[in-house]
Structure formats: C-alpha cells, structure tokens
Design an enzyme around this catalytic site. Structure first.
Site, PDB file in Angstrom:
ATOM      1  N   ASP A 296      84.232   6.806 147.752  1.00  0.00           N
ATOM      2  CA  ASP A 296      83.489   8.066 147.662  1.00  0.00           C
ATOM      3  C   ASP A 296      84.393   9.286 147.703  1.00  0.00           C
ATOM      4  OD1 ASP A 296      81.043   6.888 147.349  1.00  0.00           O
ATOM      5  OD2 ASP A 296      80.442   7.062 149.440  1.00  0.00           O
ATOM      6  N   LYS A 323      77.741   3.586 140.408  1.00  0.00           N
ATOM      7  CA  LYS A 323      77.219   4.553 141.382  1.00  0.00           C
ATOM      8  C   LYS A 323      76.056   5.322 140.749  1.00  0.00           C
ATOM      9  CE  LYS A 323      80.191   3.932 144.845  1.00  0.00           C
ATOM     10  NZ  LYS A 323      79.800   3.638 146.238  1.00  0.00           N
TER      11      LYS A 323
END
Length: 419
Positions: A296, A323
């Site tokens: 992330d 994602k």
C-alpha cells in the site's frame, strides 16, 4: 447503507511554508480486524474506530447482518465478511461494486469450502457476489497459495478459533504482506486466542474461541501518514515540519516502515511526546525497493520518486494488479501526464524516461482508488493548480484528507473542468 462519490474535480495548490499538526484517522487495517474479532468474541465494539467507508460498511455488515451484504468497494470487507459469515449461522449474499465483482476471490472460497463452508457463486465463477450459508467449520490442516493476498490468510486465521479442530495453515509460494498477517495474529492474541507461526510457512491456531471481556483501542493509521511524508519530501520549505500525534515506532502496522524508508528521500522522523515529527534531513542510505511486505506504500513512493527525479525500480508489487484498480497501469497512465514514462510487469515498476506533459493543469484520474488521489495530491508542489478527479474517493480510508490539507494552508477548491 450506500456511498456515492460526487463527480467533481479539485484544484490543488500547496503552501510555500509547510508546518502543522495533523490528527490522522484511525488505522483502517486494525479497525477491520478488531471489528471481526470482537464480533466473533461477543466483545464490546473497539474504541476509536476509523470513520471511513471501508470501516463503516464492515461495521454495518457485522452489526446488522442483512440478507444482502453490500460492501461496495471495500476489498478487505469482502474477504473478511465472507469468512465471518461462513463461520457464523445464517444465509447471506455478499456483493459489492462492479469493480469488486471483477476482483478474484476463488482462493479464499476454495479454502473455506475445504474447511466445510457452504459458499456458492451467485455470478461468475471465482468472483463475487457470493451466497454464503454459515455454520461451524470443522477446521484441520489446509494449504493455500500466499502470493495473491495476505487478506485471504487473515480472513481464515480470524475465524479459526471457532473451528471444531482449530486450523493449521500452510502457506505456499511467496508470502506477501507478512506484516499484515502478524497484525492479525497480534489482535487475535489480544482477544485470548492461541495463534502463532509454527515455522516460516506454517500458522497454527488452536480451537477455543475468544475472550469477550476485551476492550480494544485502535491506533492512528501509518498508511495515511505516508502522504504527509510525501508532502515533506516534495515541499520547497527547508524548515518543513509536520507533527502526527499518536504514531509509535513499535506499531503492529506494517506500513510503519514508511518512517525508515522515507529517510532515503530526505524525510526524518523523531518520536516525541507530541507524536511523530517529520522534517527534512539529508537523504540517508539506499532506498528499499521491495514492497512485498507493504504494497500500500508503493503508489506514494513511485510518485514521490517521480517528482524528485529519482530513478527507481520497485518490486514485490504483484498484488497491485487486483486492488481497487490495476494500480500499476494507473500509475503508468497518470505519471505520463506529469512527464514521466514508467514500465511495469506483474511484479515491478520502474522509470524508463521522460515524456511530454499534458497541459498546464494536468487532471489526475483516480479510478475509484483512494490511494491514487492522495498519492498524487502532493504533486501540486511541482504542478500548482493540479487537478484531482473524483476526489471524494478518499472517504474510503481518510475522509478528512482534503480538510487536513486546507488546515495547513493548501488551496483546495472545486473546479468545473473534466477529463
């Protein structure tokens, strides 16, 4: 409950002097795990939960247990709620946005089925929506691929104490985002479960459930902190100073690695009674290039390096393709608007050269991805008046992001242009 994003565009200009104290949102990752475990335990709701879309949809799903569980764009909620409803009584359909219905979930469904779960696909095989009929799972020994998403592993771990025989989980292939697995184990133990690594590839969870008398408090979000590190790195102010209260170096959040990794980009961290204090320093050491443990953070580092003119090649990015959007493709497209050509494969991304800048005020598309909006906003230091399309996507994890920018002197305003 529902969430809709207004189709707006923000113009962002940042202050020459960067100084302030920013109260970060609570950790979305900790909030999700604490919500699931406290619900399984029958414990009080955790304190200080993140007030973001992902947390709200999961909180609603666990508290209300509706027949149709719509988790919208929350990938964590999709995986965790699938395991939760598979291990608790009742029948539910778990669904989400069009993009969510194109994000694979077959690894988790296959694993839960082998543990005795009743799950059927209500649409395309291998993808949500799912029809889940829950009951107590039998547990046992199970092997799953670990290279796709650590959230599959965490989802299975959290329901394992309720299984008749507990769970021995063997991870095959490259293990991604290990710190998130460690975070899950830490919270499970905080609620009284017996859960630990048996060896480098095997996790063991004993049957026995959780304690119901635990009161858990969620700490601030290190992932959200990364955008403030980026702002300090890109700021022209040599005296830039941002204070982030509540952040601790011993955090169970894997993204706390941001403090050490940004030292290579000229941002130092001092942990004081005020909190984490960010300031400019001389770049220290080599920039870490493997993001397997903290994917992330990848968008933040790609964009920061692009704006600093630092050549890079980052690896360990295989999970970015699945994602909220295909983050590697999105980074290539949007960085090109700012003059940088990137090359990406399924595991890495790197700089390959420059390209023409598209317009005086480039418009950054966000692809329904909160991290695209926040990672590109600091680029306004290089492109004053930079446009961010659909900026409300930040509500997925950091609803106050734009207001926090305004509070430190940024000019963030709605404009009428579109891509």
């Amino acid at each position: 409950m529902s969430f809709t994003y207004a189709m707006t565009t923000y113009s962002v200009s940042l202050p020459a002097r960067l100084c302030g104290t920013v109260a970060l949102p609570a950790s979305k990752s900790l909030s999700a795990r604490a919500l699931v475990i406290s619900a399984l335990a029958g414990a009080p709701e955790p304190e200080g939960l993140s007030d973001c879309d992902d947390t709200r949809v999961l909180r609603h799903a666990l508290a209300e247990r509706p027949d149709v569980v719509d988790i919208h764009a929350a990938g964590t909620a999709m995986r965790f709620s699938t395991a939760y409803f598979a291990a608790t009584a009742g029948t539910h359909t778990v669904t989400g946005t069009d993009r969510m219905q194109r994000r694979p979930i077959g690894v988790l469904v296959d694993a839960l089925r082998r543990l005795g779960a009743g799950i059927d696909y209500a649409g395309a095989e291998g993808f949500p929506p799912l029809r889940v009929t829950g009951h107590r799972l039998h547990g046992g020994t199970l092997s799953i691929p670990a290279h796709v998403s650590s959230q599959y592993v965490s989802a299975l771990l959290m329901v394992a104490p309720l299984m008749t025989g507990g769970l021995t989980l063997r991870l095959e292939g490259e293990i991604v985002s290990t710190p998130y697995i460690d975070m899950t184990l830490s919270l499970m133990r905080a609620y009284g479960a017996q859960a630990a690594w048996d060896d480098a590839r095997t996790l063991c969870v004993e049957a026995g459930g959780y304690r119901s008398d635990v009161r858990f408090s969620v700490e601030p979000d290190w992932s959200a902190a990364s955008y403030w590190y980026e702002l300090v790195a890109l700021s022209p102010d040599p005296g830039a100073r941002i204070v982030l209260p509540g952040l601790r170096p011993e955090s169970v959040q894997g993204d706390s690695a941001v403090s050490g990794r940004f030292a290579a980009l000229g941002v130092g961290t001092a942990f004081t009674p005020e909190g984490a204090v960010l300031a400019k320093v001389a770049p220290i050491g080599a920039l870490e290039t493997d993001f397997t443990a903290c994917p992330d953070l990848a968008q933040t580092f790609v964009v920061t390096c692009a704006m600093l003119g630092r050549p890079f090649r980052f690896t360990g990015l295989q999970s970015l393709r699945i994602k909220e959007t295909d983050r590697l493709a999105a980074l290539q497209t949007e960085c090109a608007k700012l003059g940088l050509r990137l090359s990406a494969d399924d595991r890495s991304i790197r700089t390959v050269g420059e390209c023409p800048v598209a317009g005086v005020h480039p418009v950054i598309a966000t692809y329904e991805d909160h991290r695209m909006a926040m990672a590109f906003a600091p680029c306004a230091y290089r492109f004053p008046g930079l446009r961010i399309a659909d900026p409300d996507v930040v509500s997925k994890s950091y609803p106050t992001f734009w207001n926090d920018l305004r509070a430190i002197g940024a000019d963030v305003r709605e404009v009428n242009d579109r891509q």
